[in-house]
Design an enzyme around this catalytic site. Structure first.
Site, PDB file in Angstrom:
ATOM      1  N   SER A 156       0.855  -1.186   0.000  1.00 64.06           N
ATOM      2  CA  SER A 156       0.000   0.000   0.000  1.00 64.06           C
ATOM      3  C   SER A 156       0.888   1.232   0.000  1.00 64.06           C
ATOM      4  O   SER A 156       2.059   1.163   0.395  1.00 64.06           O
ATOM      5  CB  SER A 156      -0.874   0.004   1.266  1.00 64.06           C
ATOM      6  N   TYR A 188      -2.558  -0.891  10.324  1.00 64.95           N
ATOM      7  CA  TYR A 188      -2.478  -1.033   8.874  1.00 64.95           C
ATOM      8  C   TYR A 188      -1.121  -0.574   8.356  1.00 64.95           C
ATOM      9  O   TYR A 188      -0.477  -1.265   7.560  1.00 64.95           O
ATOM     10  CB  TYR A 188      -3.604  -0.238   8.213  1.00 64.95           C
TER      11      TYR A 188
END
Length: 207
Positions: A142, A155
């Site tokens: 990401s 995350y």
């Protein structure tokens, strides 16, 4: 290049994972779709991908936070399709909250699903890849593997960790005919992102 190859794609019944599965099947790659449990939607996807692309497609039920599930799925994939040439580690979940209010169970679940699962699939796939002197590990990281955002401690930690895992994997298999790469997308309109919108609106006091 993909014709005759076999790919396990985690978290692949929607969003980015499904998009990757469709693209790979279109190139002649046999596919293992994955989510926690089989249902009518997953059955329909298996049938649709197989019929449209004339490739073998099976469903691998596995909770990607549970190591035993992962190894069972990887074993099933190799047994049913003969081998595993490609692993796309795409499964991911999200929880948005301040660090000092972040629930411990949410932290553990995000790390297990987003990071540890990639370790387990890679560990399971590498012996076969090494024996054939060919393999591809593709980790869907990401933009949050490169930069941080508030409220996303778990995350961001997982995605930063995935980049480290990718680099180590690449170095360890560099002479084995195997590659390991990470892709770092920004926001993509997926069910995961859609669920974040109310949390982000609340966190930033927006409508």
């Amino acid at each position: 290049m993909l014709k005759g190859k076999v790919a396990v794609i985690t978290g692949s019944t929607s969003g980015i994972g499904l998009g990757i599965a469709k693209a790979m099947a279109g190139e002649g790659c046999a596919i293992v779709l994955n989510s926690r449990k089989a249902n009518k939607e997953s059955d329909d996807l298996v049938r649709q991908l197989s019929e449209e692309n004339k490739v073998e497609v099976i469903f691998g039920a596995a909770d990607m936070s549970v190591p035993d599930d992962i190894y069972r799925m990887m074993e099933q994939a190799a047994k049913s399709l003969g081998k595993v040439d490609i692993v796309v580690n795409n499964a991911g979940i999200q929880h948005v909250q301040l660090i000092d209010e972040f629930p411990l169970d949410k932290w553990d679940m995000v790390l297990a699903t987003n990071l540890s699962s990639a370790f387990h699939t890679t560990k399971a796939a590498l012996p076969g890849m090494k024996s054939r002197k060919w393999g591809r590990i593709i980790n869907i990281a990401s933009a949050h593997g490169l930069v941080a955002s508030p409220y996303k401690s778990a995350y961001c930690a997982a995605k930063h960790g995935m980049l480290g895992l990718t680099k180590v994997t690449a170095l360890e298999v560099a002479e084995e005919g195997i590659t390991a790469n990470a892709i770092c997308p920004g926001y993509v309109w997926t069910p995961l992102v859609e669920k974040q919108i109310p949390d982000q609106a609340k966190a930033f006091h927006m409508s």
